[in-house]
Design a protein around this motif. Structure first.
Motif, PDB file in Angstrom:
ATOM      1  N   GLY A 126       0.809  -1.204   0.000  1.00 37.17           N
ATOM      2  CA  GLY A 126       0.000   0.000   0.000  1.00 37.17           C
ATOM      3  C   GLY A 126       0.848   1.261   0.000  1.00 37.17           C
ATOM      4  N   GLY A 127       0.451   2.233  -0.817  1.00 33.04           N
ATOM      5  CA  GLY A 127       1.154   3.497  -0.897  1.00 33.04           C
ATOM      6  C   GLY A 127       2.309   3.522  -1.872  1.00 33.04           C
ATOM      7  N   ASN A 128       2.676   2.379  -2.426  1.00 32.91           N
ATOM      8  CA  ASN A 128       3.838   2.329  -3.316  1.00 32.91           C
ATOM      9  C   ASN A 128       3.629   3.120  -4.597  1.00 32.91           C
ATOM     10  OD1 ASN A 128       5.813  -0.754  -3.124  1.00 32.91           O
ATOM     11  ND2 ASN A 128       5.499   0.871  -1.642  1.00 32.91           N
ATOM     12  N   ILE A 180       0.756  -0.495 -11.242  1.00 30.19           N
ATOM     13  CA  ILE A 180       1.335   0.634 -10.514  1.00 30.19           C
ATOM     14  C   ILE A 180       0.980   1.931 -11.236  1.00 30.19           C
ATOM     15  CG2 ILE A 180       3.548   0.721 -11.743  1.00 30.19           C
ATOM     16  CD1 ILE A 180       3.100   0.903  -7.895  1.00 30.19           C
ATOM     17  N   GLY A 181       0.961   3.035 -10.501  1.00 33.24           N
ATOM     18  CA  GLY A 181       0.754   4.330 -11.149  1.00 33.24           C
ATOM     19  C   GLY A 181      -0.213   5.264 -10.458  1.00 33.24           C
ATOM     20  N   VAL A 182      -1.224   4.724  -9.774  1.00 36.51           N
ATOM     21  CA  VAL A 182      -2.232   5.621  -9.211  1.00 36.51           C
ATOM     22  C   VAL A 182      -1.651   6.479  -8.086  1.00 36.51           C
ATOM     23  CG1 VAL A 182      -3.210   4.057  -7.469  1.00 36.51           C
ATOM     24  CG2 VAL A 182      -4.672   5.789  -8.560  1.00 36.51           C
ATOM     25  N   TRP A 236      -1.601  10.333  -7.434  1.00 35.45           N
ATOM     26  CA  TRP A 236      -2.198  10.855  -6.194  1.00 35.45           C
ATOM     27  C   TRP A 236      -1.278  11.853  -5.507  1.00 35.45           C
ATOM     28  CZ3 TRP A 236      -7.139   9.419  -4.681  1.00 35.45           C
ATOM     29  CH2 TRP A 236      -7.547   9.897  -3.441  1.00 35.45           C
ATOM     30  N   ARG A 237       0.031  11.543  -5.465  1.00 32.78           N
ATOM     31  CA  ARG A 237       0.989  12.433  -4.783  1.00 32.78           C
ATOM     32  C   ARG A 237       1.104  13.779  -5.490  1.00 32.78           C
ATOM     33  NH1 ARG A 237       0.689   8.507  -1.931  1.00 32.78           N
ATOM     34  NH2 ARG A 237      -1.126   9.798  -1.446  1.00 32.78           N
ATOM     35  N   SER A 238       0.734  13.835  -6.768  1.00 34.80           N
ATOM     36  CA  SER A 238       0.736  15.117  -7.466  1.00 34.80           C
ATOM     37  C   SER A 238      -0.310  16.057  -6.893  1.00 34.80           C
ATOM     38  CB  SER A 238       0.457  14.915  -8.966  1.00 34.80           C
ATOM     39  OG  SER A 238       1.504  14.213  -9.590  1.00 34.80           O
ATOM     40  N   GLN A 293      -6.334  13.951 -15.423  1.00 30.14           N
ATOM     41  CA  GLN A 293      -5.427  14.816 -16.174  1.00 30.14           C
ATOM     42  C   GLN A 293      -3.984  14.344 -16.032  1.00 30.14           C
ATOM     43  OE1 GLN A 293      -6.098  18.799 -14.749  1.00 30.14           O
ATOM     44  NE2 GLN A 293      -8.299  18.692 -15.082  1.00 30.14           N
ATOM     45  N   ASP A 294      -3.653  13.809 -14.865  1.00 21.76           N
ATOM     46  CA  ASP A 294      -2.314  13.288 -14.637  1.00 21.76           C
ATOM     47  C   ASP A 294      -2.238  11.793 -14.935  1.00 21.76           C
ATOM     48  OD1 ASP A 294       0.456  13.851 -13.066  1.00 21.76           O
ATOM     49  OD2 ASP A 294      -0.312  11.869 -12.530  1.00 21.76           O
TER      50      ASP A 294
END
Length: 206
Positions: free
Chosen positions: A57-59, A84-86, A90-92, A142-143
């Motif tokens: 989780g969170g990777n 992977i990728g979400v 999300w961090r953006s 958008q990202d």
């Protein structure tokens, strides 16, 4: 579908993790890896197929790069599934930590090439997805579209199996409410995980 005595390895973030037991590889959590394992055991009881879930989780993509030797190469999988990728997306939005197309693609390319060079694994790439339960979730597309493009481009470049789960969920939500598949737009419900598992198995059959 899969050869006898093989190892299938699932990699990714919390969607793959799905509350697995980090101390016991036989306890895969409640998500699509566990559903797939159950199907394979019931369908091919004599095949001795082993399934390991190393989703965390969170990777983000950078986390996979940093733990790839231990959590993939040393396991010597015969089949490898990557979602992977979400969280890169999300961090953006929640931490102003941006991962552009080139950085994300190069990180994923690094783990793909490492796997192909050091193992005999067949690889399937799953497109990161969002389920449009709210305007805030939809805005993140958008990202995310850049991460989806990177995964699709890599699948084409390396001739890998590719499962476009975002497109599949978009189609499915034309007939069922979005919350049937996810309560928060990111993490699937049990029904959402079953949907992923079905299409994952179908992709290997085709």
């Amino acid at each position: 579908m899969f050869k006898d005595n093989c190892l299938i390895l699932f990699q990714g973030d919390s969607i793959t993790d799905a509350d697995r037991d980090r101390n016991d590889d036989t306890k895969l959590g409640f998500g699509y890896p566990a559903i797939i394992k159950s199907f394979l055991e019931n369908t091919y009881p004599k095949s001795n197929i082993k399934v390991i879930n190393r989703g965390i989780g969170g990777n983000r993509s950078i986390d996979l790069v940093e733990r790839w030797q231990k959590d993939c190469i040393e396991l010597k999988p015969d089949y490898l599934s990557i979602l992977i990728g979400v969280n890169d997306t999300w961090r953006s939005y929640d931490a102003n930590e941006h991962t552009n197309y080139d950085i994300f693609k190069n990180r994923c390319k690094e783990i793909i090439e490492d796997t192909l060079n050091k193992t005999n694994a067949e690889i399937i790439l799953i497109s990161p997805f969002l389920i449009d339960i709210s305007p805030g979730i939809t805005k993140m597309r958008q990202d995310l579209v850049l991460k989806q493009k990177a995964i699709r481009d890599l699948a084409f470049e390396y001739d890998l199996r590719f499962l476009d789960m975002d497109l599949a969920f978009k189609a499915a939500t034309q007939f069922k409410d979005c919350k049937f598949f996810s309560e928060d737009g990111v993490h699937p419900t049990v029904d959402g995980h079953e949907f992923i598992a079905k299409l994952w198995l179908d992709t290997w059959n085709n």
